[in-house]
Motif scaffolding. Sequence first.
Motif, short mmCIF file in Angstrom:
data_model
loop_
_atom_site.label_atom_id
_atom_site.label_comp_id
_atom_site.label_asym_id
_atom_site.label_seq_id
_atom_site.Cartn_x
_atom_site.Cartn_y
_atom_site.Cartn_z
N ASP A 150 1.73 -26.73 -74.14
CA ASP A 150 0.66 -26.11 -74.90
C ASP A 150 0.71 -26.73 -76.25
O ASP A 150 1.43 -25.82 -77.07
CB ASP A 150 0.87 -24.50 -74.60
CG ASP A 150 -0.41 -23.71 -75.22
OD1 ASP A 150 -1.14 -24.50 -75.96
OD2 ASP A 150 -0.37 -22.37 -75.08
N LEU A 151 0.37 -27.51 -76.52
CA LEU A 151 0.34 -28.22 -77.91
C LEU A 151 -0.43 -27.49 -78.98
O LEU A 151 -0.07 -27.59 -80.42
CB LEU A 151 -0.11 -29.77 -77.87
CG LEU A 151 0.90 -30.64 -76.93
CD1 LEU A 151 0.42 -32.07 -76.97
CD2 LEU A 151 2.14 -30.64 -77.36
N GLY A 152 -1.09 -26.56 -78.50
CA GLY A 152 -2.03 -25.74 -79.72
C GLY A 152 -1.59 -24.43 -79.90
O GLY A 152 -2.04 -24.08 -81.00
N VAL A 153 -0.29 -24.03 -79.65
CA VAL A 153 0.19 -22.65 -79.96
C VAL A 153 1.08 -22.96 -81.09
O VAL A 153 1.48 -23.74 -81.57
CB VAL A 153 1.30 -22.56 -78.81
CG1 VAL A 153 2.30 -23.31 -78.68
CG2 VAL A 153 1.72 -20.97 -78.70
N ARG A 154 0.89 -21.80 -81.94
CA ARG A 154 1.45 -21.81 -83.46
C ARG A 154 2.00 -20.44 -83.62
O ARG A 154 1.73 -19.23 -82.87
CB ARG A 154 0.25 -22.18 -84.44
CG ARG A 154 -0.08 -23.23 -84.39
CD ARG A 154 1.10 -24.51 -84.78
NE ARG A 154 0.29 -25.80 -84.64
CZ ARG A 154 0.23 -26.52 -83.64
NH1 ARG A 154 0.66 -26.16 -82.33
NH2 ARG A 154 -0.40 -27.99 -83.56
N PHE A 176 7.99 -24.68 -88.58
CA PHE A 176 7.71 -24.84 -87.10
C PHE A 176 6.35 -25.41 -86.77
O PHE A 176 6.07 -26.11 -86.15
CB PHE A 176 8.14 -23.43 -86.29
CG PHE A 176 7.85 -23.39 -85.03
CD1 PHE A 176 9.10 -23.81 -84.16
CD2 PHE A 176 6.54 -23.04 -84.34
CE1 PHE A 176 8.68 -24.02 -82.84
CE2 PHE A 176 6.54 -23.26 -83.05
CZ PHE A 176 7.43 -23.66 -82.09
N ASN A 177 5.48 -24.52 -87.62
CA ASN A 177 3.99 -25.08 -87.27
C ASN A 177 3.73 -26.39 -87.70
O ASN A 177 2.89 -27.01 -87.14
CB ASN A 177 3.13 -24.06 -87.95
CG ASN A 177 3.22 -22.70 -87.46
OD1 ASN A 177 3.42 -22.46 -86.39
ND2 ASN A 177 2.66 -21.47 -88.23
N ALA A 178 4.26 -26.95 -88.93
CA ALA A 178 4.21 -28.06 -89.38
C ALA A 178 4.84 -29.03 -88.10
O ALA A 178 4.11 -30.25 -88.02
CB ALA A 178 4.94 -28.42 -90.52
N MET A 179 5.94 -28.92 -87.76
CA MET A 179 6.47 -29.67 -86.70
C MET A 179 5.60 -29.74 -85.55
O MET A 179 5.56 -30.85 -84.78
CB MET A 179 7.97 -29.10 -86.30
CG MET A 179 8.78 -29.82 -85.36
SD MET A 179 10.06 -29.08 -85.00
CE MET A 179 9.54 -27.61 -83.91
N ALA A 180 5.14 -28.60 -85.11
CA ALA A 180 4.25 -28.55 -83.88
C ALA A 180 3.11 -29.79 -84.19
O ALA A 180 2.73 -30.35 -83.34
CB ALA A 180 3.81 -27.26 -83.63
N ASP A 181 2.60 -29.43 -85.23
CA ASP A 181 1.43 -30.26 -85.63
C ASP A 181 1.70 -31.64 -85.53
O ASP A 181 1.11 -32.43 -85.12
CB ASP A 181 0.85 -29.85 -86.92
CG ASP A 181 0.23 -28.49 -87.17
OD1 ASP A 181 -0.32 -28.15 -86.00
OD2 ASP A 181 0.08 -28.05 -88.36
N SER A 182 2.79 -32.14 -86.16
CA SER A 182 3.50 -33.58 -86.11
C SER A 182 3.68 -33.98 -84.76
O SER A 182 3.60 -35.08 -84.32
CB SER A 182 4.64 -33.48 -86.99
OG SER A 182 5.42 -34.87 -86.96
N ILE A 183 4.39 -33.07 -83.95
CA ILE A 183 4.72 -33.13 -82.28
C ILE A 183 3.38 -33.67 -81.81
O ILE A 183 3.40 -34.63 -80.87
CB ILE A 183 5.49 -32.33 -81.79
CG1 ILE A 183 7.04 -32.33 -82.53
CG2 ILE A 183 5.53 -32.41 -80.30
CD1 ILE A 183 7.98 -31.35 -82.02
#
Length: 560
Positions: A253-257, A273-280
């Motif tokens: 679920d790549l859209g979770v923040r 964490f949110n920035a890392m998730a966006d980058s990933i």
Amino acid sequence: MAATTATTTAVAVLRDWRGWPTVLSALWRRSLRFRTLTITLVLTSLAIFITCVTMALVIQNDLFVSRKTEALQDARRAVDQAQDILDVAEVGDDPAALADLWRSIQEDLARTSSTDLLAGFNIDSEADVVRLNGFTAGLSSNLLSPELKARVEASDEWQTWQSVGLPVDDGGEVPGIIVGQQLNVPEAGPFAIYFAYDLEDANQTLLFVQRTLWIAGIGLVAIVAAISWIVLRAVATPIVQAAETSARLAAGDLGVRLEVHGEDELATLGRSFNAMADSIEAQIKELGELSMVQQRFVSDVSHELRTPLTTIRLAADMLNDQRAEFDATTARTAELLHTQVQRFETLLADLLEISRYDAGSVQLELEATSLAHLAEDIIEQMHPLAEGRGSELRLVAPGGYSPVDMDPRRVRRVLRNLVGNAIEHGEGRPIVVTVDSNQHAVAAGVRDFGLGMEPADAERVFDRFWRADPSRQRTIGGTGLGLSISLGDATLHGGTLAVWSELGVGTNFVLTIPRRGDVLEGPSPIPVEPQEPLAEIGDATQPISWAELPGLLKEPDDHD
């Protein structure tokens, strides 16, 4: 209702004490709060325990040293006063006067010392001195050890002491110390005087201090536990939310923040964490597109190269067939061209196979096949190559004859790669191919006695284009993809391809294929680590008799 249910569950768990290890183990694995609190309490308890023990030992030592010093000074003072009296006394040759003087000395020793436990014994037993009897005043000679007596008798100036247990009226013992020193009596010779001092008061003081330390330590642990629980409750909720969000992100679920509140460290963690998730998310999408382009590129290039490569190969074959008509340089060039074109064709086929694995388009063509018969065919095919390298191929097949569903083309390729690799690195020594089976699987092992590898190199042996020694040139061909493809073929069958290697001893590869389905159950019929080291097998450059391979020889299985 929920609180009542939780209370009932807790009571049930407490009553069933046998389930506590399982519950605690589950809490340790799943609860960061429980694990942190447990570690904090354990470390705090350990620190307080060490501190209390250290303080208790220091206080104990100080108390003992203090009481010992008092005892030594008291005994020294009493003996010195008695010696001063003896030195100025004039008794002449009158034994009665000397006896009276000795009795008065005994009374002075008891009066000037702070203990009622005394004893004195004559040291010099020569015939020309006046004999005076020793005395005991509450101190039994049984408490005096031979070592203490020997040290007192050996020194006429120094004091000697020894820790003992002094008996009391109730039959028990109390800690004490015995001090010994010589007293020189005129006309009678030296006497060993012993004073026993009761240290029970110091022991009671020490017990009180120890109890106080332990009570204070337990109270401090309880205070630390309460503080830790309050702090953990304050920070656990954001951490639990971060863990749940991370799990959803890992599940795809790549859209979770994370929800970010405030400006503290946890808020900074959430934003990071949110920035890392966006980058990933962006990189995964980019890598997916690049992977598709790479797979398509490798596949397209490989297919496009096949037509010109076929033409080049035909030309190289024709030149190689007619090289006898050329001069030496041209003939050698034609031969090298033919060899390299063959290697290039093999590399192209391997690249096509790797691209199929990457694309997930590989399919097995299963047939009921005997692994032992496949091994026999491979050994027969590779025999000329092994003979040219000075290696002897040996087949040991106590099992593996019954047919098992497998893709014979792929298994044959795996065995060919393993045997070829053994010939390449076997240093001209014998190569043993073992085939065996059990109720769960069939297996084939290829064992050489060459240079071997370090454990770190053995872990990378299945990497693409990897070589343990980059400076070592391949002498019998190979593309660097054979073992990687072999591992893929073994995995595609639901089996394994394991390796054992030791530097200077050799290498052993074991291919294991399950009998049914795509799940391997139980151990492999052939152990990865050989049962017999090279030193027990003998000189591997010489022929190896069957009796020298007891770990590889056994009767065929009933199911074969």
